[in-house]
Design a protein around this motif. Structure first.
Motif, PDB file in Angstrom:
ATOM      1  N   ASP A  71       0.833  -1.197   0.000  1.00 31.67           N
ATOM      2  CA  ASP A  71       0.000   0.000   0.000  1.00 31.67           C
ATOM      3  C   ASP A  71       0.873   1.254   0.000  1.00 31.67           C
ATOM      4  O   ASP A  71       0.612   2.216  -0.736  1.00 31.67           O
ATOM      5  N   MET A  72       1.934   1.247   0.812  1.00 35.69           N
ATOM      6  CA  MET A  72       2.878   2.368   0.810  1.00 35.69           C
ATOM      7  C   MET A  72       3.488   2.543  -0.573  1.00 35.69           C
ATOM      8  O   MET A  72       3.581   3.669  -1.095  1.00 35.69           O
ATOM      9  N   ARG A  73       3.892   1.440  -1.175  1.00 32.87           N
ATOM     10  CA  ARG A  73       4.550   1.473  -2.483  1.00 32.87           C
ATOM     11  C   ARG A  73       3.637   2.129  -3.526  1.00 32.87           C
ATOM     12  O   ARG A  73       4.065   3.014  -4.266  1.00 32.87           O
ATOM     13  N   ARG A  74       2.395   1.696  -3.596  1.00 31.52           N
ATOM     14  CA  ARG A  74       1.474   2.241  -4.594  1.00 31.52           C
ATOM     15  C   ARG A  74       1.215   3.728  -4.343  1.00 31.52           C
ATOM     16  O   ARG A  74       1.233   4.546  -5.272  1.00 31.52           O
ATOM     17  N   LYS A  75       0.984   4.079  -3.088  1.00 30.85           N
ATOM     18  CA  LYS A  75       0.686   5.472  -2.773  1.00 30.85           C
ATOM     19  C   LYS A  75       1.890   6.369  -3.039  1.00 30.85           C
ATOM     20  O   LYS A  75       1.744   7.477  -3.568  1.00 30.85           O
ATOM     21  N   MET A  76       3.071   5.887  -2.700  1.00 34.99           N
ATOM     22  CA  MET A  76       4.258   6.704  -2.914  1.00 34.99           C
ATOM     23  C   MET A  76       4.564   6.839  -4.401  1.00 34.99           C
ATOM     24  O   MET A  76       4.930   7.920  -4.876  1.00 34.99           O
ATOM     25  N   ARG A  77       4.392   5.764  -5.135  1.00 44.15           N
ATOM     26  CA  ARG A  77       4.673   5.790  -6.571  1.00 44.15           C
ATOM     27  C   ARG A  77       3.720   6.756  -7.278  1.00 44.15           C
ATOM     28  O   ARG A  77       4.151   7.598  -8.080  1.00 44.15           O
ATOM     29  N   VAL A  78       2.439   6.671  -6.967  1.00 42.30           N
ATOM     30  CA  VAL A  78       1.449   7.550  -7.593  1.00 42.30           C
ATOM     31  C   VAL A  78       1.694   9.007  -7.205  1.00 42.30           C
ATOM     32  O   VAL A  78       1.709   9.906  -8.054  1.00 42.30           O
ATOM     33  N   SER A  79       1.902   9.249  -5.920  1.00 35.63           N
ATOM     34  CA  SER A  79       2.030  10.634  -5.475  1.00 35.63           C
ATOM     35  C   SER A  79       3.349  11.247  -5.892  1.00 35.63           C
ATOM     36  O   SER A  79       3.422  12.456  -6.155  1.00 35.63           O
ATOM     37  N   MET A  80       4.416  10.451  -5.992  1.00 37.74           N
ATOM     38  CA  MET A  80       5.685  10.981  -6.487  1.00 37.74           C
ATOM     39  C   MET A  80       5.522  11.446  -7.936  1.00 37.74           C
ATOM     40  O   MET A  80       6.016  12.501  -8.325  1.00 37.74           O
ATOM     41  N   LYS A  81       4.800  10.669  -8.732  1.00 34.85           N
ATOM     42  CA  LYS A  81       4.609  11.032 -10.138  1.00 34.85           C
ATOM     43  C   LYS A  81       3.700  12.247 -10.312  1.00 34.85           C
ATOM     44  O   LYS A  81       3.862  13.019 -11.256  1.00 34.85           O
ATOM     45  N   LEU A  82       2.754  12.423  -9.389  1.00 36.01           N
ATOM     46  CA  LEU A  82       1.765  13.493  -9.529  1.00 36.01           C
ATOM     47  C   LEU A  82       2.116  14.756  -8.747  1.00 36.01           C
ATOM     48  O   LEU A  82       1.365  15.735  -8.788  1.00 36.01           O
ATOM     49  N   GLN A  83       3.241  14.740  -8.035  1.00 37.54           N
ATOM     50  CA  GLN A  83       3.562  15.886  -7.192  1.00 37.54           C
ATOM     51  C   GLN A  83       3.747  17.177  -8.004  1.00 37.54           C
ATOM     52  O   GLN A  83       3.340  18.254  -7.571  1.00 37.54           O
ATOM     53  N   SER A  84       4.322  17.071  -9.194  1.00 37.63           N
ATOM     54  CA  SER A  84       4.499  18.271 -10.020  1.00 37.63           C
ATOM     55  C   SER A  84       3.160  18.829 -10.483  1.00 37.63           C
ATOM     56  O   SER A  84       3.016  20.049 -10.660  1.00 37.63           O
ATOM     57  N   LEU A  85       2.189  17.958 -10.694  1.00 42.78           N
ATOM     58  CA  LEU A  85       0.859  18.428 -11.054  1.00 42.78           C
ATOM     59  C   LEU A  85       0.263  19.234  -9.900  1.00 42.78           C
ATOM     60  O   LEU A  85      -0.371  20.276 -10.112  1.00 42.78           O
ATOM     61  N   ALA A  86       0.489  18.769  -8.668  1.00 46.79           N
ATOM     62  CA  ALA A  86       0.028  19.531  -7.508  1.00 46.79           C
ATOM     63  C   ALA A  86       0.739  20.887  -7.439  1.00 46.79           C
ATOM     64  O   ALA A  86       0.124  21.906  -7.101  1.00 46.79           O
ATOM     65  N   THR A  87       2.031  20.901  -7.743  1.00 47.81           N
ATOM     66  CA  THR A  87       2.764  22.167  -7.767  1.00 47.81           C
ATOM     67  C   THR A  87       2.114  23.139  -8.737  1.00 47.81           C
ATOM     68  O   THR A  87       1.957  24.330  -8.433  1.00 47.81           O
ATOM     69  N   ALA A  88       1.721  22.647  -9.900  1.00 46.32           N
ATOM     70  CA  ALA A  88       1.076  23.502 -10.898  1.00 46.32           C
ATOM     71  C   ALA A  88      -0.284  23.991 -10.410  1.00 46.32           C
ATOM     72  O   ALA A  88      -0.604  25.180 -10.505  1.00 46.32           O
ATOM     73  N   LEU A  89      -1.102  23.099  -9.889  1.00 45.05           N
ATOM     74  CA  LEU A  89      -2.446  23.467  -9.439  1.00 45.05           C
ATOM     75  C   LEU A  89      -2.419  24.494  -8.318  1.00 45.05           C
ATOM     76  O   LEU A  89      -3.278  25.379  -8.241  1.00 45.05           O
ATOM     77  N   PHE A  90      -1.428  24.393  -7.434  1.00 50.25           N
ATOM     78  CA  PHE A  90      -1.378  25.246  -6.247  1.00 50.25           C
ATOM     79  C   PHE A  90      -0.371  26.394  -6.390  1.00 50.25           C
ATOM     80  O   PHE A  90      -0.077  27.072  -5.405  1.00 50.25           O
ATOM     81  N   ALA A  91       0.145  26.636  -7.592  1.00 48.29           N
ATOM     82  CA  ALA A  91       1.164  27.665  -7.798  1.00 48.29           C
ATOM     83  C   ALA A  91       0.671  29.029  -7.311  1.00 48.29           C
ATOM     84  O   ALA A  91      -0.396  29.501  -7.731  1.00 48.29           O
ATOM     85  N   SER A  92       1.462  29.655  -6.438  1.00 47.98           N
ATOM     86  CA  SER A  92       1.037  30.947  -5.866  1.00 47.98           C
ATOM     87  C   SER A  92       2.228  31.787  -5.420  1.00 47.98           C
ATOM     88  O   SER A  92       2.131  32.515  -4.438  1.00 47.98           O
ATOM     89  N   SER A  93       3.352  31.675  -6.127  1.00 44.32           N
ATOM     90  CA  SER A  93       4.544  32.415  -5.689  1.00 44.32           C
ATOM     91  C   SER A  93       5.226  33.113  -6.873  1.00 44.32           C
ATOM     92  O   SER A  93       6.369  32.806  -7.201  1.00 44.32           O
ATOM     93  N   PRO A  94       4.531  34.088  -7.494  1.00 42.24           N
ATOM     94  CA  PRO A  94       5.084  34.734  -8.685  1.00 42.24           C
ATOM     95  C   PRO A  94       5.917  35.987  -8.398  1.00 42.24           C
ATOM     96  O   PRO A  94       6.436  36.589  -9.337  1.00 42.24           O
ATOM     97  N   PHE A  95       6.013  36.404  -7.117  1.00 40.04           N
ATOM     98  CA  PHE A  95       6.722  37.633  -6.788  1.00 40.04           C
ATOM     99  C   PHE A  95       7.921  37.357  -5.893  1.00 40.04           C
ATOM    100  O   PHE A  95       7.859  36.523  -4.980  1.00 40.04           O
ATOM    101  N   THR A  96       9.008  38.078  -6.116  1.00 34.91           N
ATOM    102  CA  THR A  96      10.160  38.088  -5.222  1.00 34.91           C
ATOM    103  C   THR A  96      10.729  39.503  -5.186  1.00 34.91           C
ATOM    104  O   THR A  96      10.889  40.138  -6.235  1.00 34.91           O
ATOM    105  N   GLU A  97      10.984  39.972  -3.995  1.00 32.38           N
ATOM    106  CA  GLU A  97      11.597  41.286  -3.791  1.00 32.38           C
ATOM    107  C   GLU A  97      10.857  42.392  -4.541  1.00 32.38           C
ATOM    108  O   GLU A  97      11.451  43.281  -5.141  1.00 32.38           O
ATOM    109  N   GLY A  98       9.516  42.284  -4.500  1.00 36.93           N
ATOM    110  CA  GLY A  98       8.676  43.368  -4.986  1.00 36.93           C
ATOM    111  C   GLY A  98       8.329  43.361  -6.450  1.00 36.93           C
ATOM    112  O   GLY A  98       7.692  44.305  -6.937  1.00 36.93           O
ATOM    113  N   LYS A  99       8.689  42.308  -7.167  1.00 36.68           N
ATOM    114  CA  LYS A  99       8.383  42.286  -8.604  1.00 36.68           C
ATOM    115  C   LYS A  99       8.203  40.847  -9.079  1.00 36.68           C
ATOM    116  O   LYS A  99       8.604  39.899  -8.395  1.00 36.68           O
ATOM    117  N   PRO A 100       7.605  40.659 -10.259  1.00 32.83           N
ATOM    118  CA  PRO A 100       7.464  39.302 -10.794  1.00 32.83           C
ATOM    119  C   PRO A 100       8.831  38.648 -10.959  1.00 32.83           C
ATOM    120  O   PRO A 100       9.811  39.289 -11.344  1.00 32.83           O
TER     121      PRO A 100
END
Length: 457
Positions: free
Chosen positions: A192-221
């Motif tokens: 069960d750990m193996r399946r969950k880790m394998r699936v979530s490792m592959k999909l983690q970048s998709l989560a990064t895209a869906l939740f992207a919210s950091s377009p600014f640094t030091e006052g500008k894009p």
């Protein structure tokens, strides 16, 4: 992790380290959901960062919360650095730059998770408002330079701060200028750990895209949608990123333990004192590498537990799995992130569907996606299509899983309601980061200052 462990049980074999991980196996009826979220702390009068010391400070917030709810203070030397719930169910901690974190209790459903985060935010606002302090929920520090960002007096952070520039270019940004939401989930067996880790490792970048919210640094894009995701590309690649062995069909607890053994340590804690140990791996530590450097040089299970907490792969294995890909965000996203992963991983049919969808995804192409997503978000190309097409499919699998779980609130509504922020992203074809950029170039007139008011909790 709220505090470092001092378990003195000696280690006599590598097998014991594998067994420690396997001890996380638990029956399905004991599966829980532990949600963590971080937030930036700022003075509302001028959007400046809040220091650790002083009448209006991080330490004052912690002391005020301790007095209010009676949680046990966690200290490092003479300094309060966190709070632990009396029954050990939850904790409040501070990240290196003063980011305020709730490590939530292990709960049974997302309705409880949402209630918990709402209660926590109400409590911290009650303490913070008389001090002129506010809390910002996005993934990257939008204004402050590294030099302007306060440093918290926490011993392990001092070791990490001096070590990070030796092993990557972005470690200090990660520590001091990012915020995340993550969820910790259980497994019932090695398979069960193996399946969950394998699936979530592959999909983690998709989560990064869906939740992207950091377009600014030091006052500008900054040129990214998930600047936080970009930062993680070069923090310390020996202990972070994708783990290629998790793409195999036969990997298990031993593989993770063997990988962890060969990652350099950060520290060894003895009698409450942190001894820097970045020059040795845990395997070398077990072979006596610290003999003559510290009095009690033999490794303990507490050392192993602490070492596991200093590893930063996209999905981290302890006695549970930690989903680590998402930027921080507004309150509704604190509920959406655990809903997304619970829907995928806690229902058998949904997990099967997610495993089937990703079964032939190779390490190289997933890693390429991981490199593309910080700048391109859901417009990144995967297998000849925009990632948003895959995102729609995955969110629908999650929705089906949540509906099948059928965990209802008092109004008879299931947990799939918490996917609404992701449905909005998919409908608009725009991430929160893109919304923020549109505001910056429009109504905000090229200023990031309004983000502190409009996106504070």
């Amino acid at each position: 992790m709220a505090r470092d462990t001092t378990d003195q049980t000696p280690i006599s074999s590598v097998q014991e380290l594998t067994d420690y991980l396997a001890a996380g196996n638990k029956p399905r009826d004991r599966f829980r959901i532990g949600t963590e979220h971080e937030k930036f702390v700022f003075f509302r009068k001028d959007n400046s960062p809040v220091p650790y010391f002083g009448e209006a400070s991080i330490s004052a917030l912690l002391k005020g919360l301790q007095a209010k709810n009676g949680w046990e203070p966690i200290t490092d030397g003479d300094n309060i650095i966190g709070l632990a719930e009396q029954n050990g169910m939850g904790a409040i901690s501070i990240e290196p730059g003063g980011q305020f974190e709730l490590s939530g209790a292990p709960l049974e459903n997302i309705h409880q998770t949402c209630k918990e985060s709402n209660q926590h935010l109400a409590q911290v606002r009650e303490i913070a408002e008389p001090l002129g302090i506010g809390f910002l929920g996005i993934g990257g520090s939008p204004k402050w330079t590294y030099a302007e960002t306060p440093h918290m007096p926490k011993s392990r952070y001092e070791i990490m701060t001096s070590y990070m520039p030796e092993v990557g270019t972005r470690g200090l940004d990660m520590m001091y200028r990012t915020c995340t939401i993550q969820v910790n989930l259980d497994f019932s067996s090695e398979d069960d750990m193996r399946r969950k880790m394998r699936v979530s490792m592959k999909l983690q970048s998709l989560a990064t895209a869906l939740f992207a919210s950091s377009p600014f640094t030091e006052g500008k894009p900054n040129g990214a949608l998930s600047w936080r995701g970009d930062v993680w590309r070069d923090v310390d690649n020996r202990r972070s990123g994708l783990l290629d062995f998790t793409f195999r069909d036969d990997f298990g607890f031993k593989d993770y333990a063997e990988w962890a053994l060969d990652v350099p340590m950060y520290f060894v804690m003895r009698d409450g004192h942190y001894h820097r140990a970045t020059h040795v791996t845990f395997r070398q530590f077990m072979n006596g590498a610290l003999k003559g450097e510290i009095a009690a040089y033999e490794p303990t299970m507490g050392d192993w537990t602490n070492h596991l907490s200093t590893l930063f792969p996209d999905v981290r294995l302890k006695r549970f799995l930690e989903m680590r890909g998402a930027d921080g965000g507004p309150w509704r996203r604190i509920c959406a992130l655990p809903a997304f992963w619970v829907g995928l991983l806690y229902d058998d049919a949904a997990l099967e569907a997610a495993d089937e969808l990703t079964k032939d995804w190779g390490f190289a192409e997933v890693n390429a996606l991981r490199n593309a997503v910080p700048e391109e978000g859901l417009k990144a190309t995967f297998r000849g299509h925009a990632l948003i097409e895959t995102a729609r499919e995955v969110v629908n699998i999650s929705r089906a899983g949540l509906k099948a779980r059928n965990r209802l609130n008092g109004d008879g509504v299931d947990e799939s309601i918490f996917l609404a922020p992701l449905d909005e992203v998919l409908a608009k074809k725009a991430t929160l980061a893109e919304d923020l950029l549109a505001l910056y170039h429009g109504r905000w007139n090229g200023s990031v200052e309004p983000v502190f008011q409009e996106y504070q909790y």
